[in-house]
Enzyme design. Structure first.
Site, PDB file in Angstrom:
ATOM      1  N   LYS A  60       0.890  -1.237   0.019  1.00 45.91           N
ATOM      2  CA  LYS A  60       0.140  -0.059   0.095  1.00 45.91           C
ATOM      3  C   LYS A  60       0.747   1.145  -0.039  1.00 45.91           C
ATOM      4  CE  LYS A  60      -3.161   2.690   2.941  1.00 45.91           C
ATOM      5  NZ  LYS A  60      -4.065   2.503   4.269  1.00 45.91           N
ATOM      6  N   ASP A  84      -2.500  10.478   3.772  1.00 42.17           N
ATOM      7  CA  ASP A  84      -4.004  10.154   3.813  1.00 42.17           C
ATOM      8  C   ASP A  84      -4.687  11.065   4.489  1.00 42.17           C
ATOM      9  OD1 ASP A  84      -6.560   9.071   3.962  1.00 42.17           O
ATOM     10  OD2 ASP A  84      -6.370   7.485   5.164  1.00 42.17           O
ATOM     11  N   LYS A 144     -10.068  13.195   8.176  1.00 41.42           N
ATOM     12  CA  LYS A 144      -9.682  12.846   9.376  1.00 41.42           C
ATOM     13  C   LYS A 144      -9.521  13.978  10.337  1.00 41.42           C
ATOM     14  CE  LYS A 144      -6.360   9.152   7.958  1.00 41.42           C
ATOM     15  NZ  LYS A 144      -7.017   8.015   8.721  1.00 41.42           N
ATOM     16  N   ASP A 172       1.562   6.232   6.104  1.00 43.78           N
ATOM     17  CA  ASP A 172       0.467   5.238   5.243  1.00 43.78           C
ATOM     18  C   ASP A 172       0.926   4.843   4.031  1.00 43.78           C
ATOM     19  OD1 ASP A 172      -1.969   4.337   5.884  1.00 43.78           O
ATOM     20  OD2 ASP A 172      -3.056   6.003   4.720  1.00 43.78           O
ATOM     21  N   ASP A 213     -12.192   7.446   3.630  1.00 42.90           N
ATOM     22  CA  ASP A 213     -10.790   7.168   4.786  1.00 42.90           C
ATOM     23  C   ASP A 213     -10.723   5.746   4.797  1.00 42.90           C
ATOM     24  OD1 ASP A 213      -8.997   7.923   6.311  1.00 42.90           O
ATOM     25  OD2 ASP A 213      -9.819   8.029   8.004  1.00 42.90           O
ATOM     26  N   GLU A 222      -9.703   3.982   2.027  1.00 43.04           N
ATOM     27  CA  GLU A 222      -8.993   3.720   0.682  1.00 43.04           C
ATOM     28  C   GLU A 222      -7.961   2.984   0.365  1.00 43.04           C
ATOM     29  OE1 GLU A 222      -5.718   5.355   2.682  1.00 43.04           O
ATOM     30  OE2 GLU A 222      -7.799   5.898   3.068  1.00 43.04           O
ATOM     31  N   ARG A 272      -7.600  -0.189   1.168  1.00 44.19           N
ATOM     32  CA  ARG A 272      -8.239  -1.361   0.633  1.00 44.19           C
ATOM     33  C   ARG A 272      -8.489  -1.299  -0.955  1.00 44.19           C
ATOM     34  NH1 ARG A 272     -12.398  -2.021   5.276  1.00 44.19           N
ATOM     35  NH2 ARG A 272     -10.727  -0.620   6.245  1.00 44.19           N
TER      36      ARG A 272
END
Length: 459
Positions: free
Chosen positions: A227, A232, A239, A250, A309, A311, A313
């Site tokens: 990933k 993010d 967030k 992230d 949020d 995202e 996956r």
């Protein structure tokens, strides 16, 4: 940064490793002046303690490293790395260490030399270790370099580690190991059927991309998927500030995959390696994807967006679908995917999912051998209904708050096809400094996988 052992030297200072319960026995073998010195300095061989021992003329003739008790050692790892940070500059040769712990402690000593000094001068440990007898020094140096790469990538803030910079890091690694690399970027992602990678990253100034690196001509096929969400914000489901503060990490899954890839290629393992990294920034703009949108993934499954949020996956799903099309012998994804995993096992354990019991056994045993702790989590099939919203095939953020890491893993499994698949939901960050592991970005699970891969790929 180069993390290497000191060359063998007759001038190296002996570093005697002593367990607390063995101190008195060891003192009985020493001259009276040494015994008096040790007792007067108050050295008790507690874990992490050190002492320098002079001769009558004041010249240091040896150093001591306390090794505590089995109980205190069980509460950590890389214990001699603490000595590397307290001993004066010079070369040291270990004496008295249990040979079964030599590799772990030697690697820890190497990693104690890591500092992140891109933005501020930092002082690494100056004490250098001669590789203990029986330890493969070259192998450990490659592993340390892979870990340092992972840490550097995670520690770099998003202003200097966006999708373009992550691509540049991949290209540099590919050039170092004569690997092939290709990149699909921007609207080309739509032309090449990576719609969810495009949707997540299209609102950012830097265009989203899929990085595809391959290396090796012989052996079983291994695909690593990392990933690469370089920052993010949470997207339109923004967030709060406190949750956004560490989001430079992230892309920790991509960073860990690249560190592992360096280890595999640097050690010339006999396998065919493919690395897939969807590199995006989840930003807010007028064209950001929205809650309620329904996206169609590369493999044709539709996904209802109930939270922008969730995202990671989504971008992994397209990459996994691509990886599955080539039917590798094993596919592994690594991602800083859910807060639920941190709640479950904390920051030190690397939770993973697999349906293959033999692979789990190999991985658990390997993790114990190399002091890289992992913990198996369940692909609990009865929870599949939780990720099926009714209006689409899948829900990217099931309501209710239960089993968040499990449902995320089940979501990803839908895109792995029939390929043997293992997923890591890692944290990628060390919140409190520890021996060989400073506060900041850290690899999790990579060394365990490296150790286990020969067995995992032979099953």
């Amino acid at each position: 940064m180069t993390l290497t052992f000191a060359p063998p030297s007759s001038e190296a200072l002996p570093l005697q490793v002593i367990e607390a319960d063995a101190l008195e026995t060891w003192l009985k073998t020493q001259p009276d002046p040494v015994c008096d010195w040790i007792r007067n300095t108050g050295f008790t061989a507690s874990l992490g303690s050190t002492a320098l021992v002079p001769d009558p003329q004041g010249t240091v003739i040896m150093a001591l490293a306390g090794y505590g008790t089995p109980g205190t050692r069980a509460r950590g790892r890389f214990h001699l790395a603490a000595a590397a940070n307290t001993l004066p500059a010079g070369s040291y040769r270990l004496e008295g260490l249990d040979p079964t712990r030599a590799e772990e402690e030697a690697l820890g000593w190497l990693l104690s030399g890591y500092v992140f000094d891109r933005y501020k001068d930092q002082k690494p440990a100056k004490a250098r270790l001669i590789a203990p007898e029986g330890v493969d020094a070259g192998r450990l140096e490659v592993i340390a370099a892979g870990e340092a790469l992972t840490r550097d990538l995670i520690n770099t803030p998003a202003a200097d580690m966006g999708p373009a910079e992550l691509e540049a890091a991949c290209r540099e690694l590919a050039a170092q190991h004569n690997a092939e690399i290709g990149v699909s970027e921007g609207d080309a992602l739509l032309d090449q059927n990576f719609p969810m990678i495009h949707a997540v990253g299209r609102a950012a100034d830097q265009t989203p991309r899929l990085i595809d690196m391959s290396w090796g001509d012989d052996g079983p096929a291994l695909t690593l998927v990392g990933k690469g969400v370089c920052f993010d914000t949470g997207g339109l489901n923004l967030k709060p500030g406190g949750s956004m503060g560490l989001m430079k990490k992230d892309m920790g899954g991509a960073a860990t995959v690249l560190g592992l890839a360096h280890m595999i290629m640097g050690l010339d393992l006999q396998l065919r390696l493919r690395v897939l990294i969807p590199a995006v920034e989840n930003a807010v703009s007028s064209n950001a994807f929205r809650p309620g949108d329904i996206l169609t993934a590369r493999n044709g499954l539709t996904v209802e967006i109930n939270n922008t949020d969730a995202e990671g996956r989504l971008v992994l799903a397209d990459a996994l679908a691509l990886g599955a099309e080539a039917t590798p012998d094993l596919m592994i994804s690594m991602a800083t995917l859910t807060g639920a995993a941190r709640v479950a096992v904390g920051p030190d354990l690397a939770p993973y999912y697999t349906d293959e019991d033999a692979m789990a056994s190999a991985l658990d045993a390997a993790a114990a051998r190399v002091a890289d702790p992992v913990w198996r989590m369940p692909f609990h099939t009865p929870y599949e209904a939780m990720i099926e919203p009714g209006i689409a095939d899948l829900d990217n953020a099931p309501k209710g708050g239960f089993a968040g890491s499990v449902t995320a893993a089940l979501f990803l499994r839908r895109f792995a096809g029939e390929v043997p698949y293992t997923h890591f939901d890692i944290y990628g960050w060390n919140p409190v400094a520890a021996p060989a592991r400073p506060k900041g970005g850290v690899g999790m699970g990579a060394r365990a996988l490296l150790e286990a891969l020969p067995e995992m790929l032979s099953l």
